[in-house]
Design a protein around this motif. Structure first.
Motif, PDB file in Angstrom:
ATOM      1  N   TRP A  66      32.500  16.002  32.895  1.00 36.99           N
ATOM      2  CA  TRP A  66      33.042  16.201  31.546  1.00 36.99           C
ATOM      3  C   TRP A  66      34.457  16.769  31.619  1.00 36.99           C
ATOM      4  O   TRP A  66      35.318  16.393  30.806  1.00 36.99           O
ATOM      5  CB  TRP A  66      32.146  17.144  30.741  1.00 36.99           C
ATOM      6  CG  TRP A  66      30.721  16.705  30.678  1.00 36.99           C
ATOM      7  CD1 TRP A  66      29.633  17.395  31.101  1.00 36.99           C
ATOM      8  CD2 TRP A  66      30.213  15.460  30.158  1.00 36.99           C
ATOM      9  NE1 TRP A  66      28.479  16.673  30.879  1.00 36.99           N
ATOM     10  CE2 TRP A  66      28.807  15.486  30.306  1.00 36.99           C
ATOM     11  CE3 TRP A  66      30.812  14.337  29.582  1.00 36.99           C
ATOM     12  CZ2 TRP A  66      27.999  14.436  29.898  1.00 36.99           C
ATOM     13  CZ3 TRP A  66      30.013  13.273  29.176  1.00 36.99           C
ATOM     14  CH2 TRP A  66      28.623  13.328  29.341  1.00 36.99           C
TER      15      TRP A  66
ATOM     16  N   LEU B 219      20.080  17.124  24.351  1.00 39.48           N
ATOM     17  CA  LEU B 219      21.218  16.527  23.658  1.00 39.48           C
ATOM     18  C   LEU B 219      22.001  17.597  22.907  1.00 39.48           C
ATOM     19  O   LEU B 219      23.246  17.609  22.928  1.00 39.48           O
ATOM     20  CB  LEU B 219      20.740  15.449  22.688  1.00 39.48           C
ATOM     21  CG  LEU B 219      21.844  14.738  21.891  1.00 39.48           C
ATOM     22  CD1 LEU B 219      22.707  13.887  22.811  1.00 39.48           C
ATOM     23  CD2 LEU B 219      21.242  13.857  20.784  1.00 39.48           C
TER      24      LEU B 219
ATOM     25  N   ARG C 130      25.907  18.544  23.428  1.00 39.88           N
ATOM     26  CA  ARG C 130      26.884  18.522  22.332  1.00 39.88           C
ATOM     27  C   ARG C 130      27.648  19.837  22.265  1.00 39.88           C
ATOM     28  O   ARG C 130      28.874  19.853  22.100  1.00 39.88           O
ATOM     29  CB  ARG C 130      26.175  18.241  21.009  1.00 39.88           C
ATOM     30  CG  ARG C 130      27.117  18.209  19.806  1.00 39.88           C
ATOM     31  CD  ARG C 130      26.356  18.182  18.502  1.00 39.88           C
ATOM     32  NE  ARG C 130      27.236  18.111  17.361  1.00 39.88           N
ATOM     33  CZ  ARG C 130      26.842  18.242  16.108  1.00 39.88           C
ATOM     34  NH1 ARG C 130      25.548  18.450  15.841  1.00 39.88           N
ATOM     35  NH2 ARG C 130      27.701  18.178  15.112  1.00 39.88           N
TER      36      ARG C 130
ATOM     37  N   ILE D  24      33.210  11.475  23.249  1.00 33.73           N
ATOM     38  CA  ILE D  24      32.340  10.756  24.177  1.00 33.73           C
ATOM     39  C   ILE D  24      31.275  10.045  23.351  1.00 33.73           C
ATOM     40  O   ILE D  24      30.529  10.683  22.602  1.00 33.73           O
ATOM     41  CB  ILE D  24      31.654  11.724  25.169  1.00 33.73           C
ATOM     42  CG1 ILE D  24      32.687  12.585  25.912  1.00 33.73           C
ATOM     43  CG2 ILE D  24      30.773  10.947  26.128  1.00 33.73           C
ATOM     44  CD1 ILE D  24      33.615  11.826  26.818  1.00 33.73           C
ATOM     45  N   TRP D  25      31.228   8.720  23.472  1.00 38.52           N
ATOM     46  CA  TRP D  25      30.190   7.928  22.814  1.00 38.52           C
ATOM     47  C   TRP D  25      29.113   7.623  23.848  1.00 38.52           C
ATOM     48  O   TRP D  25      29.338   6.861  24.778  1.00 38.52           O
ATOM     49  CB  TRP D  25      30.791   6.657  22.203  1.00 38.52           C
ATOM     50  CG  TRP D  25      29.809   5.581  21.873  1.00 38.52           C
ATOM     51  CD1 TRP D  25      28.471   5.709  21.596  1.00 38.52           C
ATOM     52  CD2 TRP D  25      30.092   4.171  21.778  1.00 38.52           C
ATOM     53  NE1 TRP D  25      27.905   4.476  21.331  1.00 38.52           N
ATOM     54  CE2 TRP D  25      28.865   3.525  21.435  1.00 38.52           C
ATOM     55  CE3 TRP D  25      31.239   3.409  21.928  1.00 38.52           C
ATOM     56  CZ2 TRP D  25      28.780   2.145  21.267  1.00 38.52           C
ATOM     57  CZ3 TRP D  25      31.158   2.033  21.761  1.00 38.52           C
ATOM     58  CH2 TRP D  25      29.938   1.415  21.429  1.00 38.52           C
ATOM     59  N   LEU D  26      27.954   8.270  23.680  1.00 31.73           N
ATOM     60  CA  LEU D  26      26.826   8.025  24.581  1.00 31.73           C
ATOM     61  C   LEU D  26      25.977   6.908  24.007  1.00 31.73           C
ATOM     62  O   LEU D  26      25.339   7.069  22.964  1.00 31.73           O
ATOM     63  CB  LEU D  26      25.987   9.291  24.749  1.00 31.73           C
ATOM     64  CG  LEU D  26      26.622  10.465  25.495  1.00 31.73           C
ATOM     65  CD1 LEU D  26      25.592  11.557  25.702  1.00 31.73           C
ATOM     66  CD2 LEU D  26      27.206  10.020  26.836  1.00 31.73           C
TER      67      LEU D  26
ATOM     68  N   LEU E 153      30.963  14.436  20.123  1.00 34.23           N
ATOM     69  CA  LEU E 153      29.874  13.583  20.612  1.00 34.23           C
ATOM     70  C   LEU E 153      29.574  12.519  19.567  1.00 34.23           C
ATOM     71  O   LEU E 153      29.274  12.831  18.414  1.00 34.23           O
ATOM     72  CB  LEU E 153      28.610  14.410  20.873  1.00 34.23           C
ATOM     73  CG  LEU E 153      27.345  13.606  21.215  1.00 34.23           C
ATOM     74  CD1 LEU E 153      27.513  12.870  22.541  1.00 34.23           C
ATOM     75  CD2 LEU E 153      26.125  14.514  21.246  1.00 34.23           C
TER      76      LEU E 153
ATOM     77  N   CYS F 289      25.041  14.982  16.045  1.00 30.31           N
ATOM     78  CA  CYS F 289      26.284  14.566  16.688  1.00 30.31           C
ATOM     79  C   CYS F 289      27.449  14.747  15.720  1.00 30.31           C
ATOM     80  O   CYS F 289      27.279  15.248  14.606  1.00 30.31           O
ATOM     81  CB  CYS F 289      26.181  13.109  17.158  1.00 30.31           C
ATOM     82  SG  CYS F 289      25.881  11.913  15.828  1.00 30.31           S
TER      83      CYS F 289
ATOM     84  N   LEU G 170      30.237  19.889  25.023  1.00 27.09           N
ATOM     85  CA  LEU G 170      31.382  19.020  24.744  1.00 27.09           C
ATOM     86  C   LEU G 170      32.263  19.625  23.654  1.00 27.09           C
ATOM     87  O   LEU G 170      33.498  19.626  23.764  1.00 27.09           O
ATOM     88  CB  LEU G 170      30.906  17.627  24.328  1.00 27.09           C
ATOM     89  CG  LEU G 170      30.196  16.806  25.402  1.00 27.09           C
ATOM     90  CD1 LEU G 170      29.713  15.476  24.824  1.00 27.09           C
ATOM     91  CD2 LEU G 170      31.095  16.550  26.603  1.00 27.09           C
ATOM     92  N   ASN G 171      31.642  20.112  22.596  1.00 24.10           N
ATOM     93  CA  ASN G 171      32.411  20.715  21.511  1.00 24.10           C
ATOM     94  C   ASN G 171      33.219  21.914  22.000  1.00 24.10           C
ATOM     95  O   ASN G 171      34.379  22.105  21.605  1.00 24.10           O
ATOM     96  CB  ASN G 171      31.496  21.138  20.365  1.00 24.10           C
ATOM     97  CG  ASN G 171      30.925  19.978  19.574  1.00 24.10           C
ATOM     98  OD1 ASN G 171      30.084  20.177  18.701  1.00 24.10           O
ATOM     99  ND2 ASN G 171      31.364  18.760  19.856  1.00 24.10           N
TER     100      ASN G 171
END
Length: 487
Positions: A37, A108, A112, A48-50, A122, A208, A115-116
């Motif tokens: 990441w 998940l 998130r 990021i698109w999972l 996300l 998300c 990432l945030n």
């Protein structure tokens, strides 16, 4: 998220299989090493698109493993594959719950938050048109779907299947192609169905920061009617689903991002309903099949449309960029999309140099990383992350002929980003032959002013003569140059 954001698409199951091969262990979503990441953050990705986090459909997996076209497509790249490595399509959604083998919803949520905290959003998939063929509601509430009851369909029987209770339910379909046999088609002319889909969308929005809406135009009233009029009649609902859906979600999550996969010239219509970004498949096709003049024509579209377009040269649906374009052309095309207004989407496997596409149902995509390709994208994304590309003004920049007999300048695409006292001028020779042209720029005057070419790092002294007359640029086939200078 920045204006003109960078979005990284990741086929999560195929990527996790690669990580397992490398590290010798399986990872839940929240366990993925932070180094990956951090690398994506350093590359300049805003989101990021999972793709593929939702609970797998057992029946869709069974259909995929037995599907001759899927097997043939895999065999062209991996002749010795095992059908055990074929899984359900991520777009035959069984339930909007994070798959347990990925760690479930809590995993998940933890990802998130990570990432945030790093400054990245996300994004997840949302499929409005259909569910998996074995979604529990297909049997418990078939009226959510287009169906003919226990009566055999009067036409197109091959578009339908029977659920456990003998009800004939339609498969999801695009009107220009055969049905997706692992799916069941939702009925948007039934208000109850709309409530059902809205409930699921709100559930996803809680998990998300944005959604990529699969085949969003199929849920438009006129498209739904024209695709299914024989079974649902022709009277349109009074409102559009997406208008209602976006209003509902943004009432609860004002900054939520909506991306629409949309084709057939319906992009502007979808944008007017409130979508932040719509697929620019027209540009993709022109990059792949047309010439620089056609590309320039497309870039002359209204600025707001440009800002709301999402550009790409690869994704999970399209052939891999290296194969679709060829090596040099693929890098030139990616330089184009990375330096235009609007969202810029990069597929992870594209960035790693995957030589050819494999179906999304096949997880063991163990191609070797191409370091030259990876390094190019690292440099490109670093350049395109400079503030001018996200807060500056963009404009097409003219290039003229060097001499009367040389028209190769027509193959050069050129535009400029300006912000405060900095400018970036991008030149791409989008042709298989060398090209040269004459370029006039207006950098700041004074002694010691330089143009810096970002890919090579070479600096060029900007002389008074160049200030007055311009300067000649030469580009190899499919070569790109990005000049930085003070203004």
């Amino acid at each position: 998220m920045r204006t003109n954001p960078h979005i990284l698409e990741i086929n999560i199951r195929a990527w996790l299989a690669r990580l397992q091969q490398r590290h010798g262990r399986r990872f839940a979503l929240h366990e993925i090493p932070e180094e990956y990441w951090q690398t994506f953050k350093e590359r300049g990705f805003d989101a990021i698109w999972l793709m593929g986090v939702w609970k797998q459909s057992p029946k869709a997996g069974e259909i995929a493993r037995q599907h001759p076209d899927i097997q043939a497509e895999i065999r062209r790249v991996e002749p010795n594959f095992s059908t055990e490595d074929i899984i359900a399509s991520p777009y035959a959604v069984y339930a909007y719950e994070t798959a347990e083998d990925l760690g479930g919803d809590e995993s998940l949520k933890a990802l998130r938050e990570k990432l945030n905290a790093m400054g990245m959003a996300l994004f997840l998939d949302f499929v409005s048109n259909h569910t998996a063929i074995d979604c529990p509601f297909v049997t418990s509430d078939p009226d959510l779907y287009i169906n003919t009851g226990t009566q055999i369909p009067h036409a197109h029987k091959d578009w339908f299947f029977q659920n456990a209770n003998g009800t004939w339910v339609a498969h999801g379909r695009d009107p220009y192609f055969a049905p997706w046999t692992d799916t069941a088609q939702l009925n948007y002319f039934n208000p109850k169905t709309r409530d059902f889909v809205l409930h699921n969308l709100l559930k996803v929005a809680d998990m998300c920061d944005g959604v990529r809406c699969d085949m969003a135009m199929l849920s438009l009233n006129k498209v739904h009617r024209d695709t299914w009029w024989e079974f649902i009649g022709g009277e349109l609902p009074r409102t559009e689903f997406w208008t209602e859906a976006l209003s509902l979600v943004r009432g609860k999550y004002p900054d939520f991002t909506f991306i629409a996969e949309v084709y057939w010239g319906l992009e502007w219509e979808i944008q007017e309903m409130g979508f932040d970004y719509t697929y620019d498949k027209v540009l993709y096709d022109r990059l792949r099949f047309s010439n620089s003049e056609d590309i320039k024509g497309h870039l002359g579209a209204e600025h707001l449309f440009q800002m709301r377009s999402i550009r790409f040269t690869s994704n999970h649906d399209e052939e891999e960029a290296l194969k679709a374009f060829g090596r040099e052309k693929s890098l030139a095309a990616s330089t184009i999309i990375a330096t235009l207004p609007g969202a810029r989407m990069i597929y992870l496997f594209q960035m790693l140099g995957r030589p050819a596409r494999l179906p999304i149902q096949y997880v063991k995509d163990f191609f070797p990383i191409d370091d030259e390709i990876r390094n190019y994208y690292a440099k490109l994304m670093h350049i395109a992350s400079q503030p001018a590309f996200h807060g500056g003004q963009w404009s097409l920049t003219p290039v003229s002929a060097v001499g009367e007999e040389d028209d190769s300048f027509r193959h050069i695409l050129c535009w400029t980003w300006k912000q405060m006292n900095t400018a970036f001028t991008i030149l791409i020779n989008y042709s298989p032959a060398a090209a040269k042209g004459f370029l006039k720029l207006k950098p700041a005057q004074g002694d010691g002013k330089f143009l810096k070419e970002e890919f090579s790092g070479v600096q060029h002294l900007f002389t008074p003569d160049m200030q007055q007359k311009g300067f000649e640029v030469e580009l190899k086939p499919f070569e790109s140059k990005i000049f930085t200078y003070e203004i």
